[in-house]
Write an enzyme that holds these catalytic residues in place. Structure first.
Site, PDB file in Angstrom:
ATOM      1  N   CYS A  85       0.836  -1.196   0.000  1.00 15.00           N
ATOM      2  CA  CYS A  85       0.000   0.000   0.000  1.00 15.00           C
ATOM      3  C   CYS A  85       0.880   1.260   0.000  1.00 15.00           C
ATOM      4  CB  CYS A  85      -0.964  -0.046   1.188  1.00 15.00           C
ATOM      5  SG  CYS A  85      -2.392   1.028   0.966  1.00 15.00           S
ATOM      6  N   HIS A 128      -3.470  -5.807   1.050  1.00 11.88           N
ATOM      7  CA  HIS A 128      -2.795  -6.019   2.331  1.00 11.88           C
ATOM      8  C   HIS A 128      -2.741  -7.495   2.716  1.00 11.88           C
ATOM      9  CE1 HIS A 128      -2.442  -1.816   3.767  1.00 11.88           C
ATOM     10  NE2 HIS A 128      -3.477  -1.613   2.986  1.00 11.88           N
ATOM     11  N   GLU A 155      -0.922  -8.781   4.987  1.00 15.46           N
ATOM     12  CA  GLU A 155      -0.746  -8.887   6.452  1.00 15.46           C
ATOM     13  C   GLU A 155      -2.078  -8.801   7.196  1.00 15.46           C
ATOM     14  OE1 GLU A 155      -0.469  -6.191   4.775  1.00 15.46           O
ATOM     15  OE2 GLU A 155      -0.872  -4.409   5.993  1.00 15.46           O
TER      16      GLU A 155
END
Lengths: 83, 226
Positions: B86, B195, B197
């Protein structure tokens, strides 16, 4: 002292969604004659030098290094003495 | 295998990245404040998402000149793994470690969603645990994810297999060729808007991001130090 007025614009080939949105709003306000809107940025930078060639060189360098992204943006600037 | 997560003023996904490494891989991982210039002790660097320097001027443009970026350049040069997620992707573009630039989303809105993606290159250290053209779901959350590059760069990216992730279904930001993530020519620097994560456990809504982390560890074990 020199003042540089720097204008950073999206390259003509790069779509400007903000400009398009503003164009739509202008149309709805009755400005139907607006054909295109492009949005850019103006930056004013004051330099502590009395040498216009040096001021120009410094502004050029800062535009290339940070103020504009050459992949999508063009820049131009004007120098004004003692402003 | 040791991970660094550089933290800039305005980063906000740093703790998520650290937790993902700990919980998925159980490997050492440290936050590294952006004033730190060296990353010699680390094998992989994850530039986290957020709003470094308030996104002033252009997203990622100011973070690019933080001292820690010296360490990031060095790591990339040495062939260590560098991932930008990002805002991290935006920083890698501004830093010139990946080609192209990021524009504001074509609809001008911040888009926060679970996005369907296709893994376009599963032969990378970041993706080898994914199946061929596997379709996965990862969260996205950005306003400047509208990836741009000129046609020449795009054809080079496509030919070299540098397009790693592509949006499926509706393109959430208007990016060129539905690009969601790309890798450099050498294959060790990855930038992606989604994302991983934030998708490492089923309770998060998707666990599809976990394979990105396990891929690196498997590559590490097979090929030793990068």
């Amino acid at each position: 002292m020199y003042k540089a007025t720097i204008v950073v614009r999206l390259k003509p080939s790069v779509l400007d969604p903000q400009g398009n949105a503003v164009k739509g709003s202008l149309h709805s306000l009755g400005f139907e004659d607006v054909e295109e809107v492009r949005i850019g940025k103006t930056m004013e930078v004051w330099l502590d030098t009395s040498d216009s060639a040096l001021a120009s060189e410094r502004v050029e360098a800062m535009c290339k290094k940070l103020l504009a992204n050459p992949v999508i943006e063009n820049y131009e600037y004007e120098l004004e003495e003692g402003a | 295998m040791r991970f660094a997560v550089p933290v800039f003023p305005g980063s906000n996904c740093d703790v998520d990245c650290i937790k993902a490494v700990r919980e998925v891989l159980d490997r050492p991982v440290d936050p590294v404040w952006h004033l730190e210039g060296k990353l010699d002790d680390y094998d992989a660097v994850i530039l986290p998402g957020g709003f470094s320097y308030g996104d002033y001027l252009r997203s990622g443009s100011l973070a690019r000149f933080s001292p820690v970026m010296e360490g990031v350049y060095e790591a990339a040069e040495k062939g260590k793994w560098v991932i930008g997620i990002c805002n991290g992707f935006q920083i890698l573009l501004e830093a010139g470690l990946l080609p192209g630039a990021m524009r504001v989303n074509d609809h001008l809105q911040f888009r926060c969603d679970i996005q369907k993606l296709r893994v376009e290159n599963d032969r990378l250290p970041f993706t080898q645990d994914y199946g061929r053209e596997e379709e996965i779901f990862l969260p996205i959350a950005h306003k400047e994810g509208n990836y741009y590059c000129d046609e020449e760069t795009l054809s080079r990216l496509e030919q070299n297999g540098q397009v790693v992730f592509r949006y499926m279904g509706e393109n959430p930001n208007g990016s060129v060729a539905d690009i969601a993530g790309i890798v450099n020519e050498k294959g060790n620097v990855l930038g992606m808007m989604p994302h991983p994560e934030r998708a490492v456990h089923a309770w998060m809504g998707s666990a599809d991001g976990a394979k990105l982390f396990t891929s690196m560890l498997h590559d590490w074990r097979e090929n030793g130090a990068a």
